[in-house]
Design a protein around this motif. Structure first.
Motif, PDB file in Angstrom:
ATOM      1  N   PRO A 127      36.183  37.194  20.656  1.00 28.40           N
ATOM      2  CA  PRO A 127      35.848  37.746  19.407  1.00 28.40           C
ATOM      3  C   PRO A 127      34.824  38.784  19.412  1.00 28.40           C
ATOM      4  O   PRO A 127      33.955  38.929  20.162  1.00 28.40           O
ATOM      5  N   SER A 128      34.910  39.560  18.286  1.00 26.63           N
ATOM      6  CA  SER A 128      34.113  40.810  18.052  1.00 26.63           C
ATOM      7  C   SER A 128      32.456  40.396  18.314  1.00 26.63           C
ATOM      8  O   SER A 128      31.764  41.053  18.681  1.00 26.63           O
ATOM      9  N   SER A 129      32.097  39.165  17.555  1.00 27.95           N
ATOM     10  CA  SER A 129      30.895  38.803  17.593  1.00 27.95           C
ATOM     11  C   SER A 129      30.392  38.716  19.012  1.00 27.95           C
ATOM     12  O   SER A 129      29.216  39.073  19.272  1.00 27.95           O
ATOM     13  N   SER A 130      31.160  38.091  19.956  1.00 29.79           N
ATOM     14  CA  SER A 130      30.600  38.013  21.301  1.00 29.79           C
ATOM     15  C   SER A 130      30.463  38.963  22.047  1.00 29.79           C
ATOM     16  O   SER A 130      29.804  38.950  23.028  1.00 29.79           O
ATOM     17  N   GLY A 131      31.271  39.984  21.689  1.00 26.56           N
ATOM     18  CA  GLY A 131      31.346  41.417  22.570  1.00 26.56           C
ATOM     19  C   GLY A 131      30.146  42.380  21.735  1.00 26.56           C
ATOM     20  O   GLY A 131      29.617  43.410  22.489  1.00 26.56           O
ATOM     21  N   LEU A 132      29.852  42.284  20.388  1.00 23.71           N
ATOM     22  CA  LEU A 132      29.216  43.194  19.847  1.00 23.71           C
ATOM     23  C   LEU A 132      28.013  42.856  19.087  1.00 23.71           C
ATOM     24  O   LEU A 132      27.118  43.803  18.608  1.00 23.71           O
ATOM     25  N   SER A 133      27.647  41.606  18.934  1.00 23.21           N
ATOM     26  CA  SER A 133      26.633  41.052  18.104  1.00 23.21           C
ATOM     27  C   SER A 133      25.304  40.995  18.902  1.00 23.21           C
ATOM     28  O   SER A 133      25.477  40.357  20.119  1.00 23.21           O
ATOM     29  N   PHE A 134      24.008  41.165  18.224  1.00 15.99           N
ATOM     30  CA  PHE A 134      22.870  40.920  18.957  1.00 15.99           C
ATOM     31  C   PHE A 134      22.115  39.635  18.436  1.00 15.99           C
ATOM     32  O   PHE A 134      21.296  38.960  18.851  1.00 15.99           O
ATOM     33  N   ARG A 135      22.632  38.865  17.403  1.00 16.23           N
ATOM     34  CA  ARG A 135      22.138  37.977  16.753  1.00 16.23           C
ATOM     35  C   ARG A 135      22.809  36.634  17.003  1.00 16.23           C
ATOM     36  O   ARG A 135      24.139  36.259  17.006  1.00 16.23           O
ATOM     37  N   PRO A 136      21.995  35.685  17.743  1.00 19.61           N
ATOM     38  CA  PRO A 136      22.501  34.493  18.159  1.00 19.61           C
ATOM     39  C   PRO A 136      23.083  33.588  16.864  1.00 19.61           C
ATOM     40  O   PRO A 136      24.114  32.991  17.227  1.00 19.61           O
ATOM     41  N   ASN A 137      22.541  33.505  15.975  1.00 20.14           N
ATOM     42  CA  ASN A 137      23.063  32.789  14.734  1.00 20.14           C
ATOM     43  C   ASN A 137      24.384  33.360  14.171  1.00 20.14           C
ATOM     44  O   ASN A 137      25.005  32.604  13.700  1.00 20.14           O
ATOM     45  N   VAL A 138      24.698  34.515  14.791  1.00 20.04           N
ATOM     46  CA  VAL A 138      26.188  34.969  14.368  1.00 20.04           C
ATOM     47  C   VAL A 138      27.152  34.568  15.445  1.00 20.04           C
ATOM     48  O   VAL A 138      28.496  34.277  15.341  1.00 20.04           O
ATOM     49  N   VAL A 139      26.732  34.604  16.761  1.00 17.24           N
ATOM     50  CA  VAL A 139      27.429  34.319  17.914  1.00 17.24           C
ATOM     51  C   VAL A 139      27.723  32.743  18.127  1.00 17.24           C
ATOM     52  O   VAL A 139      28.967  32.452  18.155  1.00 17.24           O
ATOM     53  N   PHE A 140      26.961  31.766  18.011  1.00 15.76           N
ATOM     54  CA  PHE A 140      26.721  30.701  18.510  1.00 15.76           C
ATOM     55  C   PHE A 140      27.215  29.487  17.585  1.00 15.76           C
ATOM     56  O   PHE A 140      27.446  28.373  17.985  1.00 15.76           O
ATOM     57  N   PRO A 141      27.478  29.543  16.224  1.00 16.56           N
ATOM     58  CA  PRO A 141      27.543  28.371  15.434  1.00 16.56           C
ATOM     59  C   PRO A 141      28.736  27.404  15.774  1.00 16.56           C
ATOM     60  O   PRO A 141      28.762  26.338  15.970  1.00 16.56           O
ATOM     61  N   ARG A 142      29.811  28.207  16.231  1.00 17.10           N
ATOM     62  CA  ARG A 142      31.030  27.814  16.764  1.00 17.10           C
ATOM     63  C   ARG A 142      30.658  27.137  18.003  1.00 17.10           C
ATOM     64  O   ARG A 142      31.289  25.816  18.402  1.00 17.10           O
ATOM     65  N   HIS A 143      29.964  27.626  18.998  1.00 15.85           N
ATOM     66  CA  HIS A 143      30.007  27.055  20.243  1.00 15.85           C
ATOM     67  C   HIS A 143      28.920  25.743  20.232  1.00 15.85           C
ATOM     68  O   HIS A 143      29.010  25.015  20.871  1.00 15.85           O
ATOM     69  N   ARG A 144      28.075  25.738  19.178  1.00 19.31           N
ATOM     70  CA  ARG A 144      27.353  24.518  19.180  1.00 19.31           C
ATOM     71  C   ARG A 144      28.048  23.515  18.714  1.00 19.31           C
ATOM     72  O   ARG A 144      27.855  22.425  18.948  1.00 19.31           O
TER      73      ARG A 144
END
Length: 461
Positions: A127-144
């Protein structure tokens, strides 16, 4: 110049600890300057009328405290210059040495193939969020949300808002301790515990209290007394086999420790890095005391070492502190590794690898029983290691050195000490770090050393 010597009339029981204290005072008072060469074990034993074993244990205690260094072939020397704590394992594998010092899961080519397949999949689905984002709350909701499913496998019902993804158990452990134990406060733990706790306490500025243990783990009365007389803010526990002695704490003991924690309103940090690998474990402490338990688990020791990702579950009262301290110390877990972990949890690969690991360890436990069955081995069918107390005829330093000379590396038990209480020498032997054939050979060396009479090493000059 006359070199200081201990006074035999001042020795008390246990003699080795009393002797070590005399040396420690002399070093601190400057009577034994840095780099002073100490008498040999045999010479000092003769001078004081003690056994060589007693002197050896005293020197081992001084080595553990970082006051002297022991060098095979050269002797023992005062070491007043501060030295970093050495890990129990070899930093790198040397030559043909059979390395039973480092705690690893059993790995075969299949494990690397699975990881390569996951990376290939990731190249097409990142996903683009996992490669390009600095924000944990953008990257990790699905993983949580996926972490909630894995924690159910571990026996815990959790809310995604209370879960932090970390780069493995060490990061989770550090963040948890930072969140509950401010500098100057105290943390209780097992007297034989996690080998990084002693240096970590020094780095983070909290005091560490190693408490007495029995065959069931920390003794509740000891925790109660420590809380009564010290500023204990938390207790760090490894109740499910991953502790050095491979103890599986009973449900009754877990409940008793929870009662003490509630009585004194302290936090509990539960390290459960083997998670579902331990098939017969009682309910996690986090289920018994969810309001005060910070629970951590990870994948590195039950799937593939390269999958350095873990989950830290914090109760509401500590959730904000955990989030803040994780942010300033790690910022966030590595998103690409989190993607692989989430895929493996979702498609069943993680549990498949756990089941494979359990079966592999059971085969290795058969080898342990075959070769060391008559020894005082402490282990568990799902353990990655065994704990081997040594008889009074052996010192840890000598036993480990003799094993190394015969091509086998094992971990000295003193590396896991968190207390200055009287100590029975022991070694930790890892079971998953090499092939079954090498394990059999390495355990054979250990068995022969146990049966043989210890001798001093003869060195060519």
């Amino acid at each position: 110049m006359t070199i200081w010597r201990p006074d035999p009339t001042l020795l008390k029981r246990p003699a080795y600890l009393s002797l070590a204290e005399q040396f420690a005072r002399a070093i601190h008072d400057g009577q034994l300057p840095n780099a002073t060469r100490l008498p040999t074990h045999r010479k000092l034993a003769y001078e004081l009328g003690l056994s060589v074993q007693t002197v050896s244990r005293a020197y081992e205690e001084l080595i553990r405290r970082g006051l002297i260094s022991g060098e095979i072939g050269r002797g023992s020397f005062v070491q007043t210059v501060r030295r970093e704590v050495e890990p129990p394992y070899l930093p790198e594998r040397l030559g043909e040495l059979i390395d039973l010092s480092i705690l690893k899961p059993v790995c075969e080519p299949m494990h690397l193939d699975r990881l390569k397949q996951a990376l290939t999949w990731l190249g097409e689905h990142l996903p683009s969020s996992s490669g390009l984002s600095f924000r944990p709350n953008v990257v990790f909701p699905r993983h949580r949300a996926i972490a909630v499913d894995w924690l159910k496998v571990c026996g815990i019902t959790a809310s995604p808002q209370n879960i932090s993804l970390t780069n493995g158990a060490t990061a989770a452990m550090t963040v948890a301790l930072m969140s509950v134990a401010p500098p100057g406060s105290s943390v209780a733990t097992e007297a034989i515990g996690h080998h990084t706790l002693v240096p970590l306490a020094s780095y983070l500025g909290f005091n560490l209290h190693g408490l007495p243990i029995d065959s069931d783990g920390i003794i509740p009365d000891a925790l109660d007394e420590a809380c009564r007389v010290s500023d204990i803010r938390a207790v760090f526990i490894q109740p499910s086999v991953i502790n050095p002695t491979a103890t599986l704490m009973s449900e009754a003991r877990r409940a008793a420790l929870v009662e003490v924690a509630r009585k004194h309103d302290i936090a509990i940090i539960e390290s459960d890095v083997l998670g579902p690998l331990v098939s017969d474990r009682p309910v996690p402490i986090a289920c018994m005391a969810p309001e005060r338990t910070l629970y951590l688990t990870s994948f590195t020791k039950i799937t593939v070492p390269g999958l350095r990702i873990g989950y830290l579950l914090a109760p509401d009262r500590y959730a904000a502190a955990v989030a803040n301290r994780h942010l300033v110390s790690n910022w966030m877990a590595t998103p690409i590794i989190a993607e692989i972990a989430s895929k493996w949890v979702t498609d069943g690969t993680a549990m498949e690898l756990v089941n494979w690991q359990r079966n592999a360890l059971r085969r290795r436990q058969v080898i342990v029983a075959e070769i060391l069955g008559g020894s005082r081995v402490r282990t568990h069918p799902n353990a990655l290691h065994l704990w081997l107390p040594l008889s009074e005829n052996h010192t840890e330093e000598g036993f480990v050195a003799q094993a190394r000379l015969q091509g086998v590396a094992i971990a000295p038990g003193a590396s896991f000490r968190t207390s200055d209480a009287p100590w029975q020498p022991a070694v930790r032997v890892s079971l998953g770090s090499t092939t079954e054939a090498e394990l059999r050979t390495g355990l054979g060396v250990v068995a022969r050393l146990l049966l043989g009479k210890p001798e001093y090493l003869l060195l060519a000059i």
